[in-house]
Design a protein around this motif. Structure first.
Motif, PDB file in Angstrom:
ATOM      1  N   TRP A 126      -0.560 -24.963  14.951  1.00 20.77           N
ATOM      2  CA  TRP A 126      -0.811 -26.560  14.710  1.00 20.77           C
ATOM      3  C   TRP A 126      -1.988 -27.033  15.039  1.00 20.77           C
ATOM      4  O   TRP A 126      -2.349 -28.123  14.363  1.00 20.77           O
ATOM      5  CB  TRP A 126       0.264 -27.398  15.562  1.00 20.77           C
ATOM      6  CG  TRP A 126       1.645 -27.468  15.818  1.00 20.77           C
ATOM      7  CD1 TRP A 126       2.463 -26.448  16.123  1.00 20.77           C
ATOM      8  CD2 TRP A 126       2.482 -28.129  14.623  1.00 20.77           C
ATOM      9  NE1 TRP A 126       3.886 -26.803  15.742  1.00 20.77           N
ATOM     10  CE2 TRP A 126       3.702 -27.953  14.873  1.00 20.77           C
ATOM     11  CE3 TRP A 126       2.005 -29.398  13.869  1.00 20.77           C
ATOM     12  CZ2 TRP A 126       4.727 -28.532  14.101  1.00 20.77           C
ATOM     13  CZ3 TRP A 126       2.950 -30.075  13.160  1.00 20.77           C
ATOM     14  CH2 TRP A 126       4.175 -29.457  13.242  1.00 20.77           C
ATOM     15  N   LEU A 127      -2.886 -26.184  15.277  1.00 18.96           N
ATOM     16  CA  LEU A 127      -4.473 -26.615  15.297  1.00 18.96           C
ATOM     17  C   LEU A 127      -4.938 -26.651  13.826  1.00 18.96           C
ATOM     18  O   LEU A 127      -6.030 -27.280  13.783  1.00 18.96           O
ATOM     19  CB  LEU A 127      -5.092 -25.735  16.303  1.00 18.96           C
ATOM     20  CG  LEU A 127      -4.773 -25.728  17.773  1.00 18.96           C
ATOM     21  CD1 LEU A 127      -5.447 -24.929  18.692  1.00 18.96           C
ATOM     22  CD2 LEU A 127      -4.979 -27.170  18.480  1.00 18.96           C
ATOM     23  N   PRO A 131      -8.786 -29.354  11.066  1.00 16.05           N
ATOM     24  CA  PRO A 131      -9.740 -29.126  10.139  1.00 16.05           C
ATOM     25  C   PRO A 131      -9.732 -30.119   8.910  1.00 16.05           C
ATOM     26  O   PRO A 131     -10.787 -30.926   8.726  1.00 16.05           O
ATOM     27  CB  PRO A 131     -10.173 -27.797   9.881  1.00 16.05           C
ATOM     28  CG  PRO A 131      -9.546 -27.159  11.143  1.00 16.05           C
ATOM     29  CD  PRO A 131      -8.416 -27.844  11.570  1.00 16.05           C
ATOM     30  N   PRO A 132      -8.601 -30.057   8.414  1.00 11.54           N
ATOM     31  CA  PRO A 132      -8.639 -31.153   6.943  1.00 11.54           C
ATOM     32  C   PRO A 132      -8.648 -32.580   7.593  1.00 11.54           C
ATOM     33  O   PRO A 132      -9.023 -33.308   6.968  1.00 11.54           O
ATOM     34  CB  PRO A 132      -7.158 -30.582   6.509  1.00 11.54           C
ATOM     35  CG  PRO A 132      -6.579 -29.660   7.577  1.00 11.54           C
ATOM     36  CD  PRO A 132      -7.601 -29.326   8.557  1.00 11.54           C
ATOM     37  N   LEU A 133      -7.952 -32.921   8.752  1.00 16.42           N
ATOM     38  CA  LEU A 133      -7.786 -34.064   9.222  1.00 16.42           C
ATOM     39  C   LEU A 133      -9.268 -34.721   9.699  1.00 16.42           C
ATOM     40  O   LEU A 133      -9.563 -35.850   9.163  1.00 16.42           O
ATOM     41  CB  LEU A 133      -6.916 -34.253  10.217  1.00 16.42           C
ATOM     42  CG  LEU A 133      -5.361 -34.179  10.003  1.00 16.42           C
ATOM     43  CD1 LEU A 133      -4.410 -34.155  11.063  1.00 16.42           C
ATOM     44  CD2 LEU A 133      -4.925 -35.342   9.143  1.00 16.42           C
ATOM     45  N   VAL A 134      -9.892 -33.882  10.249  1.00 17.75           N
ATOM     46  CA  VAL A 134     -11.404 -34.158  10.622  1.00 17.75           C
ATOM     47  C   VAL A 134     -12.069 -34.437   9.211  1.00 17.75           C
ATOM     48  O   VAL A 134     -12.849 -35.358   8.916  1.00 17.75           O
ATOM     49  CB  VAL A 134     -12.152 -33.224  11.502  1.00 17.75           C
ATOM     50  CG1 VAL A 134     -13.585 -33.580  11.761  1.00 17.75           C
ATOM     51  CG2 VAL A 134     -11.424 -33.387  12.857  1.00 17.75           C
ATOM     52  N   PHE A 135     -12.089 -33.519   8.242  1.00 18.03           N
ATOM     53  CA  PHE A 135     -12.759 -33.546   7.106  1.00 18.03           C
ATOM     54  C   PHE A 135     -12.370 -34.938   6.336  1.00 18.03           C
ATOM     55  O   PHE A 135     -13.162 -35.627   5.768  1.00 18.03           O
ATOM     56  CB  PHE A 135     -12.275 -32.281   6.135  1.00 18.03           C
ATOM     57  CG  PHE A 135     -12.957 -32.335   4.816  1.00 18.03           C
ATOM     58  CD1 PHE A 135     -14.297 -32.360   4.602  1.00 18.03           C
ATOM     59  CD2 PHE A 135     -12.086 -32.943   3.800  1.00 18.03           C
ATOM     60  CE1 PHE A 135     -14.865 -32.328   3.231  1.00 18.03           C
ATOM     61  CE2 PHE A 135     -12.626 -33.016   2.430  1.00 18.03           C
ATOM     62  CZ  PHE A 135     -13.877 -32.678   2.283  1.00 18.03           C
ATOM     63  N   LEU A 136     -10.878 -35.154   6.514  1.00 24.46           N
ATOM     64  CA  LEU A 136     -10.657 -36.579   5.593  1.00 24.46           C
ATOM     65  C   LEU A 136     -11.304 -37.841   6.141  1.00 24.46           C
ATOM     66  O   LEU A 136     -11.786 -38.703   5.743  1.00 24.46           O
ATOM     67  CB  LEU A 136      -9.244 -36.778   5.653  1.00 24.46           C
ATOM     68  CG  LEU A 136      -8.459 -35.728   4.785  1.00 24.46           C
ATOM     69  CD1 LEU A 136      -6.871 -35.736   4.639  1.00 24.46           C
ATOM     70  CD2 LEU A 136      -8.977 -35.734   2.996  1.00 24.46           C
ATOM     71  N   GLY A 166      -4.528 -43.655  11.101  1.00 30.67           N
ATOM     72  CA  GLY A 166      -3.511 -42.653  10.537  1.00 30.67           C
ATOM     73  C   GLY A 166      -3.794 -41.327  10.703  1.00 30.67           C
ATOM     74  O   GLY A 166      -3.080 -40.462  11.220  1.00 30.67           O
ATOM     75  N   LEU A 167      -5.196 -41.023  10.516  1.00 30.69           N
ATOM     76  CA  LEU A 167      -5.572 -39.802  10.746  1.00 30.69           C
ATOM     77  C   LEU A 167      -5.474 -39.462  12.206  1.00 30.69           C
ATOM     78  O   LEU A 167      -5.385 -38.168  12.500  1.00 30.69           O
ATOM     79  CB  LEU A 167      -6.903 -39.529   9.959  1.00 30.69           C
ATOM     80  CG  LEU A 167      -7.049 -39.672   8.528  1.00 30.69           C
ATOM     81  CD1 LEU A 167      -8.456 -39.850   8.064  1.00 30.69           C
ATOM     82  CD2 LEU A 167      -6.261 -38.302   7.839  1.00 30.69           C
ATOM     83  N   LEU A 168      -5.999 -40.389  12.880  1.00 29.15           N
ATOM     84  CA  LEU A 168      -5.959 -40.029  14.357  1.00 29.15           C
ATOM     85  C   LEU A 168      -4.792 -39.817  14.900  1.00 29.15           C
ATOM     86  O   LEU A 168      -4.352 -39.046  15.925  1.00 29.15           O
ATOM     87  CB  LEU A 168      -6.593 -41.425  15.313  1.00 29.15           C
ATOM     88  CG  LEU A 168      -6.587 -41.170  16.684  1.00 29.15           C
ATOM     89  CD1 LEU A 168      -7.459 -39.989  17.365  1.00 29.15           C
ATOM     90  CD2 LEU A 168      -7.053 -42.412  17.346  1.00 29.15           C
ATOM     91  N   CYS A 169      -3.621 -40.482  14.455  1.00 24.86           N
ATOM     92  CA  CYS A 169      -2.142 -40.400  14.811  1.00 24.86           C
ATOM     93  C   CYS A 169      -1.839 -38.817  14.426  1.00 24.86           C
ATOM     94  O   CYS A 169      -1.144 -38.165  15.366  1.00 24.86           O
ATOM     95  CB  CYS A 169      -1.164 -41.387  14.296  1.00 24.86           C
ATOM     96  SG  CYS A 169      -1.608 -42.983  15.019  1.00 24.86           S
ATOM     97  N   LEU A 170      -2.210 -38.492  13.359  1.00 23.05           N
ATOM     98  CA  LEU A 170      -1.894 -37.055  12.993  1.00 23.05           C
ATOM     99  C   LEU A 170      -2.563 -36.128  13.685  1.00 23.05           C
ATOM    100  O   LEU A 170      -1.870 -35.034  14.013  1.00 23.05           O
ATOM    101  CB  LEU A 170      -2.183 -37.049  11.418  1.00 23.05           C
ATOM    102  CG  LEU A 170      -1.240 -37.710  10.439  1.00 23.05           C
ATOM    103  CD1 LEU A 170      -1.792 -37.348   8.919  1.00 23.05           C
ATOM    104  CD2 LEU A 170       0.256 -37.148  10.429  1.00 23.05           C
ATOM    105  N   LEU A 171      -3.657 -36.324  14.036  1.00 19.30           N
ATOM    106  CA  LEU A 171      -4.257 -35.406  14.744  1.00 19.30           C
ATOM    107  C   LEU A 171      -3.851 -35.362  16.272  1.00 19.30           C
ATOM    108  O   LEU A 171      -3.572 -34.308  16.793  1.00 19.30           O
ATOM    109  CB  LEU A 171      -5.955 -35.765  15.409  1.00 19.30           C
ATOM    110  CG  LEU A 171      -6.995 -35.467  14.359  1.00 19.30           C
ATOM    111  CD1 LEU A 171      -8.149 -36.381  14.550  1.00 19.30           C
ATOM    112  CD2 LEU A 171      -7.054 -33.937  14.011  1.00 19.30           C
ATOM    113  N   LEU A 172      -3.342 -36.277  16.744  1.00 15.87           N
ATOM    114  CA  LEU A 172      -2.646 -36.465  18.141  1.00 15.87           C
ATOM    115  C   LEU A 172      -1.207 -35.637  18.123  1.00 15.87           C
ATOM    116  O   LEU A 172      -0.757 -34.965  18.823  1.00 15.87           O
ATOM    117  CB  LEU A 172      -2.436 -37.985  18.556  1.00 15.87           C
ATOM    118  CG  LEU A 172      -3.661 -38.500  19.081  1.00 15.87           C
ATOM    119  CD1 LEU A 172      -3.371 -40.072  19.320  1.00 15.87           C
ATOM    120  CD2 LEU A 172      -4.349 -37.691  20.316  1.00 15.87           C
ATOM    121  N   ILE A 173      -0.530 -35.683  16.915  1.00 13.83           N
ATOM    122  CA  ILE A 173       0.637 -35.005  16.634  1.00 13.83           C
ATOM    123  C   ILE A 173       0.525 -33.536  16.503  1.00 13.83           C
ATOM    124  O   ILE A 173       1.207 -32.747  17.248  1.00 13.83           O
ATOM    125  CB  ILE A 173       1.260 -35.593  15.391  1.00 13.83           C
ATOM    126  CG1 ILE A 173       1.825 -36.861  15.592  1.00 13.83           C
ATOM    127  CG2 ILE A 173       2.427 -34.513  15.032  1.00 13.83           C
ATOM    128  CD1 ILE A 173       2.320 -37.866  14.139  1.00 13.83           C
TER     129      ILE A 173
END
Length: 181
Positions: A126-127, A131-136, A166-173
């Motif tokens: 899941w980790l 990277p793609p979420l931080v990149f976005l 939204g990106l932060l929420c996906l990171l938390l998920i």
């Protein structure tokens, strides 16, 4: 004490030195993170601190880039109280983007070099969402900055921006799933 000295140095002089100002701001944010880690009595991770330095450097330079872009629009010769001049904008953009991409690379290296060996996570796969979420997120900040739509502070922007939230929420998920699954 070091935080106080560095804050005073920034306020009195460092904020007038191009690029050292952004690096110093990133250092101050990372020191706050370190204080939080100490207060929570959590084991410190050098990966987290290096990632923080790169990410907060990128955000600091996004702020300077925004200020420089506005100075260019006003036909100003520089930023009051800062050492930057309008011709510096492309370099600030380049360094800021590079720092943001550096943060993504640090995240990848952490996953490969430490996370897979750690017993902290139940499901490290899941980790790979990080990277793609931080990149976005980094690209979003810079896209908005380049378009001239950034407020003065990228952090204040991010906590009100729907896409960033939204990106932060996906990171938390991703983190929750890596930790709990």
């Amino acid at each position: 004490l070091l935080y106080l000295v560095l804050t005073l140095a920034y306020s009195l002089y460092v904020k007038t030195v191009p690029f050292l100002d952004g690096f110093t701001l990133a250092t101050l944010f990372t020191m706050r993170l370190g204080l939080g880690v100490a207060a929570a009595d959590a084991p410190p991770s050098p990966w987290l601190f290096v990632f923080s330095m790169f990410l907060f450097s990128s955000l600091s330079y996004a702020k300077r880039y925004t200020e420089l872009s506005r100075a260019v629009e006003r036909k100003a010769t520089g930023l009051i109280g800062r050492g930057y001049r309008p011709p510096d904008a492309p370099m600030v953009l380049t360094v800021g983007l590079a720092a943001g991409v550096g943060a993504v690379m640090i995240m990848v290296l952490y996953i490969v070099e430490e996370a897979f060996r750690s017993s902290f996570y139940g499901s490290t796969g899941w980790l790979w969402g990080f990277p793609p979420l931080v990149f976005l997120f980094v690209v979003r900040i810079w896209l908005v900055s380049v378009r001239g739509e950034m407020m003065d502070d990228p952090v204040a922007f991010a906590i009100r921006d729907t896409a960033s939230i939204g990106l932060l929420c996906l990171l938390l998920i991703c983190f929750g799933a890596a930790w709990l699954v």
